[in-house]
Motif scaffolding. Structure first.
Motif, PDB file in Angstrom:
ATOM      1  N   GLY A 183       0.797  -1.203   0.000  1.00 21.73           N
ATOM      2  CA  GLY A 183       0.000   0.000   0.000  1.00 21.73           C
ATOM      3  C   GLY A 183       0.834   1.258   0.000  1.00 21.73           C
ATOM      4  O   GLY A 183       2.053   1.217  -0.211  1.00 21.73           O
ATOM      5  N   VAL A 184       0.183   2.377   0.246  1.00 24.00           N
ATOM      6  CA  VAL A 184       0.844   3.681   0.263  1.00 24.00           C
ATOM      7  C   VAL A 184       0.473   4.388   1.567  1.00 24.00           C
ATOM      8  O   VAL A 184      -0.548   4.090   2.196  1.00 24.00           O
ATOM      9  CB  VAL A 184       0.424   4.550  -0.945  1.00 24.00           C
ATOM     10  N   TYR A 185       1.327   5.340   1.943  1.00 19.67           N
ATOM     11  CA  TYR A 185       1.072   6.128   3.140  1.00 19.67           C
ATOM     12  C   TYR A 185       0.310   7.397   2.776  1.00 19.67           C
ATOM     13  O   TYR A 185       0.734   8.162   1.910  1.00 19.67           O
ATOM     14  CB  TYR A 185       2.381   6.509   3.822  1.00 19.67           C
ATOM     15  N   ALA A 186      -0.801   7.622   3.457  1.00 19.83           N
ATOM     16  CA  ALA A 186      -1.494   8.902   3.350  1.00 19.83           C
ATOM     17  C   ALA A 186      -0.862   9.917   4.292  1.00 19.83           C
ATOM     18  O   ALA A 186      -0.903  11.120   4.049  1.00 19.83           O
ATOM     19  CB  ALA A 186      -2.978   8.732   3.678  1.00 19.83           C
ATOM     20  N   TYR A 187      -0.266   9.419   5.376  1.00 19.24           N
ATOM     21  CA  TYR A 187       0.435  10.258   6.348  1.00 19.24           C
ATOM     22  C   TYR A 187       1.509   9.401   6.986  1.00 19.24           C
ATOM     23  O   TYR A 187       1.264   8.243   7.349  1.00 19.24           O
ATOM     24  CB  TYR A 187      -0.536  10.778   7.409  1.00 19.24           C
ATOM     25  N   ASN A 188       2.717   9.972   7.145  1.00 15.65           N
ATOM     26  CA  ASN A 188       3.815   9.192   7.729  1.00 15.65           C
ATOM     27  C   ASN A 188       4.845  10.142   8.314  1.00 15.65           C
ATOM     28  O   ASN A 188       5.890  10.399   7.721  1.00 15.65           O
ATOM     29  CB  ASN A 188       4.448   8.290   6.664  1.00 15.65           C
ATOM     30  N   GLU A 189       4.550  10.691   9.481  1.00 19.68           N
ATOM     31  CA  GLU A 189       5.446  11.631  10.146  1.00 19.68           C
ATOM     32  C   GLU A 189       5.300  11.504  11.655  1.00 19.68           C
ATOM     33  O   GLU A 189       4.270  11.034  12.170  1.00 19.68           O
ATOM     34  CB  GLU A 189       5.124  13.083   9.738  1.00 19.68           C
ATOM     35  N   ASP A 190       6.358  11.940  12.368  1.00 18.78           N
ATOM     36  CA  ASP A 190       6.321  12.048  13.830  1.00 18.78           C
ATOM     37  C   ASP A 190       5.900  10.742  14.490  1.00 18.78           C
ATOM     38  O   ASP A 190       5.077  10.714  15.417  1.00 18.78           O
ATOM     39  CB  ASP A 190       5.375  13.168  14.262  1.00 18.78           C
ATOM     40  N   ASN A 191       6.475   9.603  13.998  1.00 17.17           N
ATOM     41  CA  ASN A 191       6.222   8.288  14.581  1.00 17.17           C
ATOM     42  C   ASN A 191       4.768   7.829  14.432  1.00 17.17           C
ATOM     43  O   ASN A 191       4.336   6.898  15.125  1.00 17.17           O
ATOM     44  CB  ASN A 191       6.611   8.250  16.060  1.00 17.17           C
ATOM     45  N   GLN A 192       4.022   8.502  13.559  1.00 14.28           N
ATOM     46  CA  GLN A 192       2.655   8.090  13.289  1.00 14.28           C
ATOM     47  C   GLN A 192       2.468   7.895  11.786  1.00 14.28           C
ATOM     48  O   GLN A 192       3.119   8.559  10.984  1.00 14.28           O
ATOM     49  CB  GLN A 192       1.649   9.136  13.782  1.00 14.28           C
ATOM     50  N   SER A 193       1.564   7.002  11.426  1.00 12.27           N
ATOM     51  CA  SER A 193       1.290   6.796  10.007  1.00 12.27           C
ATOM     52  C   SER A 193      -0.154   6.374   9.800  1.00 12.27           C
ATOM     53  O   SER A 193      -0.779   5.756  10.669  1.00 12.27           O
ATOM     54  CB  SER A 193       2.231   5.737   9.416  1.00 12.27           C
ATOM     55  N   ILE A 194      -0.668   6.751   8.637  1.00 12.46           N
ATOM     56  CA  ILE A 194      -1.946   6.267   8.143  1.00 12.46           C
ATOM     57  C   ILE A 194      -1.686   5.705   6.757  1.00 12.46           C
ATOM     58  O   ILE A 194      -1.151   6.408   5.894  1.00 12.46           O
ATOM     59  CB  ILE A 194      -2.999   7.388   8.081  1.00 12.46           C
ATOM     60  N   SER A 195      -2.027   4.462   6.556  1.00 10.04           N
ATOM     61  CA  SER A 195      -1.755   3.824   5.269  1.00 10.04           C
ATOM     62  C   SER A 195      -3.030   3.261   4.668  1.00 10.04           C
ATOM     63  O   SER A 195      -3.972   2.908   5.375  1.00 10.04           O
ATOM     64  CB  SER A 195      -0.724   2.705   5.426  1.00 10.04           C
ATOM     65  N   ILE A 196      -3.026   3.182   3.340  1.00 12.67           N
ATOM     66  CA  ILE A 196      -4.136   2.612   2.578  1.00 12.67           C
ATOM     67  C   ILE A 196      -3.550   1.564   1.655  1.00 12.67           C
ATOM     68  O   ILE A 196      -2.584   1.829   0.932  1.00 12.67           O
ATOM     69  CB  ILE A 196      -4.863   3.691   1.759  1.00 12.67           C
ATOM     70  N   GLY A 197      -4.114   0.357   1.689  1.00 13.07           N
ATOM     71  CA  GLY A 197      -3.532  -0.695   0.868  1.00 13.07           C
ATOM     72  C   GLY A 197      -4.441  -1.893   0.729  1.00 13.07           C
ATOM     73  O   GLY A 197      -5.657  -1.822   0.953  1.00 13.07           O
ATOM     74  N   ALA A 198      -3.832  -3.000   0.362  1.00 10.90           N
ATOM     75  CA  ALA A 198      -4.547  -4.254   0.161  1.00 10.90           C
ATOM     76  C   ALA A 198      -3.806  -5.369   0.882  1.00 10.90           C
ATOM     77  O   ALA A 198      -2.583  -5.356   0.968  1.00 10.90           O
ATOM     78  CB  ALA A 198      -4.669  -4.575  -1.331  1.00 10.90           C
ATOM     79  N   ARG A 199      -4.574  -6.324   1.400  1.00  8.82           N
ATOM     80  CA  ARG A 199      -3.985  -7.457   2.115  1.00  8.82           C
ATOM     81  C   ARG A 199      -4.650  -8.747   1.670  1.00  8.82           C
ATOM     82  O   ARG A 199      -5.867  -8.839   1.580  1.00  8.82           O
ATOM     83  CB  ARG A 199      -4.146  -7.283   3.623  1.00  8.82           C
ATOM     84  N   TYR A 200      -3.817  -9.749   1.396  1.00  2.41           N
ATOM     85  CA  TYR A 200      -4.330 -11.077   1.060  1.00  2.41           C
ATOM     86  C   TYR A 200      -4.758 -11.780   2.338  1.00  2.41           C
ATOM     87  O   TYR A 200      -3.966 -11.948   3.263  1.00  2.41           O
ATOM     88  CB  TYR A 200      -3.248 -11.880   0.347  1.00  2.41           C
ATOM     89  N   LEU A 201      -6.017 -12.167   2.416  1.00  2.81           N
ATOM     90  CA  LEU A 201      -6.540 -12.896   3.566  1.00  2.81           C
ATOM     91  C   LEU A 201      -6.513 -14.382   3.237  1.00  2.81           C
ATOM     92  O   LEU A 201      -7.250 -14.851   2.372  1.00  2.81           O
ATOM     93  CB  LEU A 201      -7.967 -12.441   3.876  1.00  2.81           C
ATOM     94  N   SER A 202      -5.660 -15.118   3.935  1.00  2.00           N
ATOM     95  CA  SER A 202      -5.384 -16.500   3.555  1.00  2.00           C
ATOM     96  C   SER A 202      -6.346 -17.509   4.156  1.00  2.00           C
ATOM     97  O   SER A 202      -6.181 -18.717   3.952  1.00  2.00           O
ATOM     98  CB  SER A 202      -3.945 -16.867   3.948  1.00  2.00           C
ATOM     99  N   ASN A 203      -7.354 -17.070   4.893  1.00  2.00           N
ATOM    100  CA  ASN A 203      -8.338 -18.003   5.450  1.00  2.00           C
ATOM    101  C   ASN A 203      -8.961 -18.845   4.343  1.00  2.00           C
ATOM    102  O   ASN A 203      -9.356 -18.324   3.297  1.00  2.00           O
ATOM    103  CB  ASN A 203      -9.460 -17.239   6.161  1.00  2.00           C
ATOM    104  N   GLU A 204      -9.097 -20.139   4.587  1.00  2.00           N
ATOM    105  CA  GLU A 204      -9.744 -21.010   3.615  1.00  2.00           C
ATOM    106  C   GLU A 204     -10.148 -22.322   4.271  1.00  2.00           C
ATOM    107  O   GLU A 204      -9.624 -22.688   5.329  1.00  2.00           O
ATOM    108  CB  GLU A 204      -8.829 -21.285   2.413  1.00  2.00           C
ATOM    109  N   PHE A 205     -11.096 -22.998   3.642  1.00  2.00           N
ATOM    110  CA  PHE A 205     -11.494 -24.338   4.060  1.00  2.00           C
ATOM    111  C   PHE A 205     -11.621 -25.197   2.815  1.00  2.00           C
ATOM    112  O   PHE A 205     -12.338 -24.843   1.880  1.00  2.00           O
ATOM    113  CB  PHE A 205     -12.823 -24.312   4.823  1.00  2.00           C
ATOM    114  N   LYS A 206     -10.915 -26.325   2.810  1.00  2.00           N
ATOM    115  CA  LYS A 206     -10.977 -27.266   1.705  1.00  2.00           C
ATOM    116  C   LYS A 206     -11.543 -28.583   2.226  1.00  2.00           C
ATOM    117  O   LYS A 206     -10.904 -29.245   3.050  1.00  2.00           O
ATOM    118  CB  LYS A 206      -9.587 -27.485   1.100  1.00  2.00           C
TER     119      LYS A 206
END
Length: 249
Positions: A68-91
């Motif tokens: 993802g990318v950072y919308a804010y990343n300063e002073d030991n704080q960050s806000i990020s927007i991105g995507a995450r693969y959720l690996s939960n599954e049942f076979k």
């Protein structure tokens, strides 16, 4: 920085003996093995190969199964927007339970996610909200966790406590039994409400050289509520033990 369903998530805050915020354009890659059980009936404890990739230039990041990318990343704080693969599954064919073999598969998916994190002298706190964008589970997941890394020489130990909230659609997809499935399998029909999953992790990393480190840890999730009471589930405590080697460029 991103939370992943795999046990390597803690590596996002430790890279070869220092926090990533102290590094310019850090990148590390690695591989290892994960020994994990499953909440589902008839599933064996299995070994899985795991990979690790971590890159962060202050504007863009890749963290194992997240990017993802950072919308804010300063002073030991960050806000990020991105995507995450959720690996939960049942076979169904992976279960030795005859009734679970009659159920439908549950698939992994992709979450769109926004996260806030802050680093302090007393540890690191982060919170995130994610939503399924592939229309597999219609999941909405909310996470909060707190990590206090301890550094001594080449060794880093990072204990974490956290909690996940999952909406009823997520839980019903992964732990529910529909009327049709109930008719086929003879399991009782089960509609699942939202629930909380507290978890704890302790991770360790030891730098062998300036570029090479070993890592390992234990991650434990505790299913609660309807998710734990599902007729698909016979183990509400899910444990993962992992270890591997990473290389920092």
């Amino acid at each position: 920085m991103k939370k992943t369903a795999c046990a390597l998530s803690i590596l996002s805050i430790i890279v070869l003996g220092t926090t990533k915020n102290a590094l310019a354009d850090p990148i590390s890659i690695g591989a290892g093995m994960d020994l994990a059980n499953s909440p589902y009936k008839g599933y064996s404890t299995n070994y899985y190969p795991i990979g690790h990739i971590d890159y962060d230039n202050g504007l863009f990041f890749i963290d194992d199964l997240s990017a993802g990318v950072y919308a804010y990343n300063e002073d030991n704080q960050s806000i990020s927007i991105g995507a995450r693969y959720l690996s939960n599954e049942f076979k169904p064919h992976d279960s030795d339970n005859h009734q679970l073999k009659q159920l439908n598969s549950r698939h992994s998916t992709l979450l769109a996610e926004i996260e806030y994190s802050i680093d302090t002298n007393w540890g690191s706190f982060s919170s995130s909200v994610g939503a399924d964008v592939l229309n597999q589970s219609n999941s909405i997941l909310v996470n909060a966790d707190y990590t206090v890394p301890y550094m001594q020489g080449n060794l880093i130990v990072a204990p974490t406590i956290g909690i996940n909230w999952a909406n009823n659609k997520h839980n019903d997809y992964y732990y529910g039994v529909s009327h049709k499935e109930s008719s086929r399998s003879k399991l009782r029909y089960f509609n699942v409400d939202d629930s909380l999953t507290p978890y704890a992790e302790i991770a360790a990393q030891y730098s062998l050289t300036q570029n090479i480190a070993t890592f390992g840890g234990v991650h434990i999730d505790k299913l609660t509520g309807d998710a734990a009471d599902s007729p698909m589930v016979d183990n509400s405590t899910v444990t993962s033990v992992y270890m591997g080697v990473s290389y920092h460029f």
